[in-house]
Design a protein around this motif. Structure first.
Motif, PDB file in Angstrom:
ATOM      1  N   CYS A 374       0.965  -1.325  -0.059  1.00 36.96           N
ATOM      2  CA  CYS A 374       0.077  -0.031  -0.118  1.00 36.96           C
ATOM      3  C   CYS A 374       1.035   1.271  -0.078  1.00 36.96           C
ATOM      4  O   CYS A 374       0.421   2.279  -0.583  1.00 36.96           O
ATOM      5  CB  CYS A 374      -0.846   0.347   1.188  1.00 36.96           C
ATOM      6  N   ALA A 375       1.822   0.953   0.830  1.00 41.46           N
ATOM      7  CA  ALA A 375       2.882   2.325   0.838  1.00 41.46           C
ATOM      8  C   ALA A 375       3.475   2.746  -0.473  1.00 41.46           C
ATOM      9  O   ALA A 375       3.481   3.610  -0.973  1.00 41.46           O
ATOM     10  CB  ALA A 375       3.615   2.369   1.872  1.00 41.46           C
ATOM     11  N   ASN A 376       3.913   1.484  -1.095  1.00 42.53           N
ATOM     12  CA  ASN A 376       4.409   1.430  -2.585  1.00 42.53           C
ATOM     13  C   ASN A 376       3.595   2.229  -3.476  1.00 42.53           C
ATOM     14  O   ASN A 376       3.832   2.959  -4.235  1.00 42.53           O
ATOM     15  CB  ASN A 376       4.789   0.208  -3.184  1.00 42.53           C
ATOM     16  N   VAL A 377       2.176   1.795  -3.542  1.00 43.25           N
ATOM     17  CA  VAL A 377       1.049   2.462  -4.382  1.00 43.25           C
ATOM     18  C   VAL A 377       0.939   3.852  -4.062  1.00 43.25           C
ATOM     19  O   VAL A 377       0.629   4.742  -4.850  1.00 43.25           O
ATOM     20  CB  VAL A 377      -0.091   1.426  -4.446  1.00 43.25           C
ATOM     21  N   ALA A 378       0.804   4.119  -2.836  1.00 43.83           N
ATOM     22  CA  ALA A 378       0.573   5.307  -2.546  1.00 43.83           C
ATOM     23  C   ALA A 378       1.715   6.611  -3.003  1.00 43.83           C
ATOM     24  O   ALA A 378       1.428   7.515  -3.396  1.00 43.83           O
ATOM     25  CB  ALA A 378       0.408   5.548  -0.883  1.00 43.83           C
ATOM     26  N   ASN A 379       2.982   5.998  -2.810  1.00 40.43           N
ATOM     27  CA  ASN A 379       3.969   6.960  -3.364  1.00 40.43           C
ATOM     28  C   ASN A 379       3.908   6.808  -4.979  1.00 40.43           C
ATOM     29  O   ASN A 379       4.145   8.046  -5.366  1.00 40.43           O
ATOM     30  CB  ASN A 379       5.361   5.982  -3.173  1.00 40.43           C
ATOM     31  N   LEU A 380       3.348   6.050  -5.664  1.00 43.80           N
ATOM     32  CA  LEU A 380       3.120   6.058  -6.903  1.00 43.80           C
ATOM     33  C   LEU A 380       2.032   7.096  -7.234  1.00 43.80           C
ATOM     34  O   LEU A 380       2.195   7.879  -8.372  1.00 43.80           O
ATOM     35  CB  LEU A 380       2.776   4.618  -7.478  1.00 43.80           C
ATOM     36  N   LEU A 381       1.005   7.190  -6.453  1.00 43.36           N
ATOM     37  CA  LEU A 381       0.057   7.895  -6.647  1.00 43.36           C
ATOM     38  C   LEU A 381       0.218   9.492  -6.305  1.00 43.36           C
ATOM     39  O   LEU A 381      -0.140  10.220  -6.945  1.00 43.36           O
ATOM     40  CB  LEU A 381      -1.212   7.743  -5.768  1.00 43.36           C
ATOM     41  N   LEU A 382       1.106   9.453  -5.281  1.00 46.62           N
ATOM     42  CA  LEU A 382       1.760  10.803  -5.098  1.00 46.62           C
ATOM     43  C   LEU A 382       2.727  11.352  -6.143  1.00 46.62           C
ATOM     44  O   LEU A 382       2.581  12.561  -6.556  1.00 46.62           O
ATOM     45  CB  LEU A 382       2.641  10.982  -3.832  1.00 46.62           C
ATOM     46  N   ALA A 383       3.517  10.700  -6.971  1.00 50.65           N
ATOM     47  CA  ALA A 383       4.023  10.954  -8.001  1.00 50.65           C
ATOM     48  C   ALA A 383       3.223  11.184  -9.118  1.00 50.65           C
ATOM     49  O   ALA A 383       3.499  12.206  -9.765  1.00 50.65           O
ATOM     50  CB  ALA A 383       5.136   9.697  -8.386  1.00 50.65           C
ATOM     51  N   ARG A 384       2.379  10.541  -9.594  1.00 49.79           N
ATOM     52  CA  ARG A 384       1.401  10.594 -10.559  1.00 49.79           C
ATOM     53  C   ARG A 384       0.563  11.893 -10.258  1.00 49.79           C
ATOM     54  O   ARG A 384       0.199  12.657 -11.279  1.00 49.79           O
ATOM     55  CB  ARG A 384       0.279   9.358 -10.724  1.00 49.79           C
TER      56      ARG A 384
END
Length: 888
Positions: A374-384
């Motif tokens: 979840c933390a990985n995907v959250a970081n991806l969403l922040l970058a996006r």
């Protein structure tokens, strides 16, 4: 207002139609007040004015319903529009979507598979009538250290007849096995001898036929048998006319009176006693039918007991009464070995046993993996979200509210989570099948581990919760936009401090969770290695083992000894065989027989208890397993039934019973048919129970002088691959007796492997979860550093243009990544010290705070972080200053 309450209120209103109802009620109330005031101005009294206003508003209710439907329809249309828009946005960036969905699918799938195990084994009710009132009853002996000792038959009868707290009580012997002969090849099947009340107590009736009657529990009338559904299908082709037909059990005919339902295997799945013996799944049942002498026994402990509490009786009340009965037995039979009190264990707790803690630890570990994902995907969403800031600013400038933007972004997160959940179900289905293949043979309730409605409900809830966990923070962050600044800086794509700080917090959290999980994995792995390093006392290589059980009906005691003697003589003549012997209970096989022991001529001290593990062996056994001789001699063919009785003890018994003298020549009396013999040898102790069990006192008797065991395990040391000899040995046995089955054909290495199967299973699973956490943590660090480098392209270009060398750029990037990593490592080590205490009961010969494990994990995470930081750092050193200064 607390933050949690605010968040709950916001989420409730975000996707709720309740706001539509509130708005409409407020609108109608305003109309009512307005009309009332107009009527009062026209001269009406207040009550009449309000009544008239309500009558006038009666027609507005239809309008209200129409407006409600219209607004709800608009709301649904808005939600559908959000979903469509979110899916279009995800399709525009397939690489991002694929990585996010796969990360979530692996996490959700692993959690779903583990939940299936936890629910099936720990949470699912037992398939018996009112199972919450079922208890197993054991004798506890504080002086001897026994918590769960089976009672003797006489003690069970007194428990059953004199208690007033159990409405039913039954006993069974789960160690029974039977030779099944007939038209097909003979086979050895597991079964149980049970008292007639057992099936009614459990609330289970035969599928066809009937259960045992009380008359069939008497000797002479007990030649009846109940078949399991699986044995009926496999061996008898599901013949519906099997009831009333005879079958050959242990050389005698028994009449089939019924077939039990599919899935009924009691006493299989009734738990592991003292982490040593696990009852196998029964394939047939016979009446207990004890002799009058057996019913009078008080020291022969082998029966297992189950009872159903009366309605309204509490466990503490039952405990008090059963302890009172036990105390009377101790006073009435002071020379017998009777427990000091009775231990009542709920049947569900008995079934689950130590597996419950293992399951919860593994479930917690896989939840950590999902949180890291979840933390990985959250970081991806922040970058996006950074690349979409201009889009968000434009929508804000056009009038979109913050809640509307958050709903849109959370909808996209939920779409990712749902897609990950759907794919996760497929991964979970494969994972459950794979887990069943590596489960230990004695793992409880494996048939209850499968996908069902509860599992799918968990997956749904896990997917929604996951979508909210990784989606809310990026959505709130992305919706908090300075329109003017974003429109001015949108082309540059730079991030503010707050967004970078959130990404850093997520990375630190990932590393901390990974450290905690890897510490648990390291402790379990270290424990497993320590266990494998235990010397069992014998040489397991090139040892072939198999079990042979000679039925009393065909082989009296003297003929048993003759059969095994002749068989071993033929085996030793084979060119591939170096030595051969036999023993009643194979080392590490999980079985044990303990009997009272006294030194002849020595007064027994008060409260002195000596119950060594007793074994009968054929000559050649010690040579076959290469058990070292400490003193004296091994058994030989001269130790026959006509010669004086002799014994061999192990070094533990020699040290405890004869601490300052040689035991050779001393005589021991055993509570085993009054067997008394002279000690002629001392051998080294073996890990007879399990590798992690402390060595116990052991006494060996020659089988030729005590041929009371019908079942013996052959031990054959071969010069080549042991299993290659299994077929010739089996043919040799069938040539001696065509109806004699052979069972449990395996190598001694396989026996040792089975003894550590439970620890190997949990170590393997925890290792896989730890590896997943390590990879996800490394990917998370790499993603953040790679994105940070891309955001700082202009900065690095300017530094290089001003003279910074490549080493400085490398240090700058790696130092930033290591700062995040070390923060996560410190938090993870602190969390590991707090959480690994739950692993203490699962570890062997290692502390839960083992400094070597903690240091190794910290070093490993740091090295992985350095590698993850080095790749983006190398890319930063290759930036062309001229291109960077013109960057966007």
């Amino acid at each position: 207002m607390p933050l949690f309450v605010k968040a709950r209120s916001f989420l409730r209103n975000l996707f709720s139609t309740r706001r539509v109802e509130v708005d409409l009620d407020q609108e109608v109330h305003a109309h009512l007040e307005l009309l009332t005031e107009e009527n009062m101005r026209a001269g009406m009294p207040p009550k009449e004015a309000q009544r008239a206003a309500r009558i006038e508003l009666g027609g507005i209710e239809q309008v209200k319903e129409q407006v409600r439907e219209e607004r709800i329809g608009n709301w649904l249309h808005s939600v559908i529009s959000d979903c469509r828009y979110g899916i279009r946005q995800l399709r525009k960036n397939p690489s991002f979507t694929a990585v996010a969905v796969m990360t979530l699918a692996l996490g959700i799938g692993a959690n779903t598979a583990m939940f299936s195990m936890v629910y099936g084994v720990v949470l699912r009710p037992l398939p018996f009538k009112d199972a919450g009132r079922l208890y197993t009853l054991w004798e506890r002996n504080a002086k001897m250290g026994y918590e769960q000792n089976p009672p003797a038959a006489g003690n069970f009868r007194d428990w059953r007849d004199h208690n007033h707290v159990f409405e039913q009580m039954a006993a069974f012997d789960s160690t029974q096995t039977f030779n099944l002969a007939g038209n097909s090849s003979p086979e050895r099947v597991d079964g149980a001898a049970v008292s007639p009340e057992l099936f009614a107590l459990l609330g289970v009736s035969p599928l066809i036929g009937r259960a045992f009657s009380s008359q069939e529990d008497q000797l002479g009338q007990n030649r009846v048998v109940l078949l399991s559904y699986e044995l009926w299908q496999r061996r008898f082709n599901a013949n519906p006319s099997i009831v009333g037909k005879p079958i050959t059990l242990d050389g005698s005919n028994s009449t089939v009176i019924g077939v039990m339902p599919l899935g009924f295997h009691f006493p299989g799945d009734t738990g592991t006693v003292l982490n040593i013996f696990t009852a196998p799944a029964a394939q047939l049942w016979v009446p207990l039918a004890l002799t009058p002498k057996a019913w009078s026994e008080r020291s022969s402990h082998y029966l297992e007991v189950i009872g159903r509490l009366k309605p309204g009786v509490t466990p503490s009340q039952a405990q008090t009464e059963m302890n009172s009965i036990e105390d009377q037995l101790v006073k009435g039979y002071p020379r017998d070995y009777i427990g000091s009190d009775v231990n009542l264990v709920p049947l569900h707790a008995q079934v689950v046993g130590s597996v419950r803690s293992v399951m919860l630890v593994l479930f917690g570990a896989v939840a950590f993996v999902l949180l890291i994902g979840c933390a990985n995907v959250a970081n991806l969403l922040l970058a996006r979200a950074t690349s979409r800031r201009r889009e968000v600013a434009i929508r804000t400038a056009l009038g979109a509210s913050r809640s509307r933007l958050v709903r849109q972004l959370v909808t996209e997160s939920l779409a990712l989570a749902v897609a990950g959940g759907v794919l996760g179900v497929l991964i979970a289905a494969w994972g459950i099948s794979t887990l069943k293949l590596i489960l230990p043979d004695n793992f409880p309730r494996t048939a209850d581990i499968h996908m069902d409605g509860s599992t799918l409900l968990f997956t749904t809830l896990a997917s929604v919760a996951t979508g909210l966990i990784f989606g809310l923070a990026p959505a709130f962050r992305a919706s908090r936009t300075d329109v003017t600044k974003s429109l001015n800086e949108g082309d540059r794509g730079t991030e503010g401090f707050g967004r970078n700080r959130l990404r850093s917090v997520l990375v630190i959290s990932q590393v901390a969770l990974a450290v905690i999980l890897l510490i648990g994995t390291g402790l379990m792995l270290h424990s497993f290695v320590r266990l494998l390093q235990v010397d069992p006392g014998f040489k397991p290589d090139h040892l072939l083992t198999m079990e042979i059980s000679l039925p009393d009906a065909r082989y009296p005691n003297s003929q048993k000894a003759a059969f095994f003697g002749l068989l071993l003589e033929h085996l030793r003549a084979l060119p591939e065989v170096q030595s051969a012997g036999a023993i009643g209970h194979l080392p590490l096989g999980g079985d044990i027989e303990s009997y009272d022991m006294e030194v002849e001529g020595r007064a027994k001290l008060p409260n002195e208890y000596a119950n060594p593990s007793c074994h009968v062996v054929m000559p050649g056994y010690f040579e076959a397993i290469k058990l070292p001789l400490v003193e004296g001699r091994y058994f030989g063919m001269r130790d026959s039934s006509d010669s004086p009785h002799v014994l061999i003890i192990n070094d533990v018994a020699a040290h405890n019973v004869f601490p300052r003298e040689s035991p050779i020549g001393k005589r021991l009396q055993l509570g085993f048919n009054g067997f008394t013999g002279e000690i002629v040898g001392v051998v080294r102790h073996t890990s007879h129970l399990t590798l992690d069990y402390a060595p116990v006192e052991e006494v060996y008797m020659p089988y030729l002088q005590a041929p009371f065991w019908g079942t013996m395990a052959l031990t054959i040391r071969t010069a080549s691959a042991p299993l290659a000899l299994s077929r010739p040995v089996r043919e040799m046995i069938l040539a001696m007796d065509k109806d004699q089955p052979v069972s449990k054909i395996r190598t001694m290495d396989d026996v040792m492997g089975a003894s550590v199967a439970a620890l190997r299973f949990r170590t393997l699973l925890l290792g896989l979860f730890g590896l997943a956490a390590l990879l996800l943590g490394g990917i998370g660090i790499y993603g953040v550093m790679s994105y940070s480098v891309s955001q700082r392209t202009r900065e690095f270009g300017m530094r290089i243009a001003l003279g910074a060398d490549l080493a400085q750029i490398l240090r700058l990037v790696i130092a930033h990544g290591l700062k995040l990593t070390l923060g996560g490592v410190l938090i993870g080590v602190a969390g590991g010290l707090a959480l690994t205490r739950f692993l203490r009961s699962l570890l062997f010969s290692i502390s839960a705070a083992d400094p070597l494990t903690f240091a190794s994990v910290a070093l490993l995470l740091t090295l992985v972080a350095m590698v993850a930081c080095y790749i983006p750092a190398r890319r930063a050193t290759k930036i062309d200053p001229m291109i960077a200064l013109r960057y966007e």
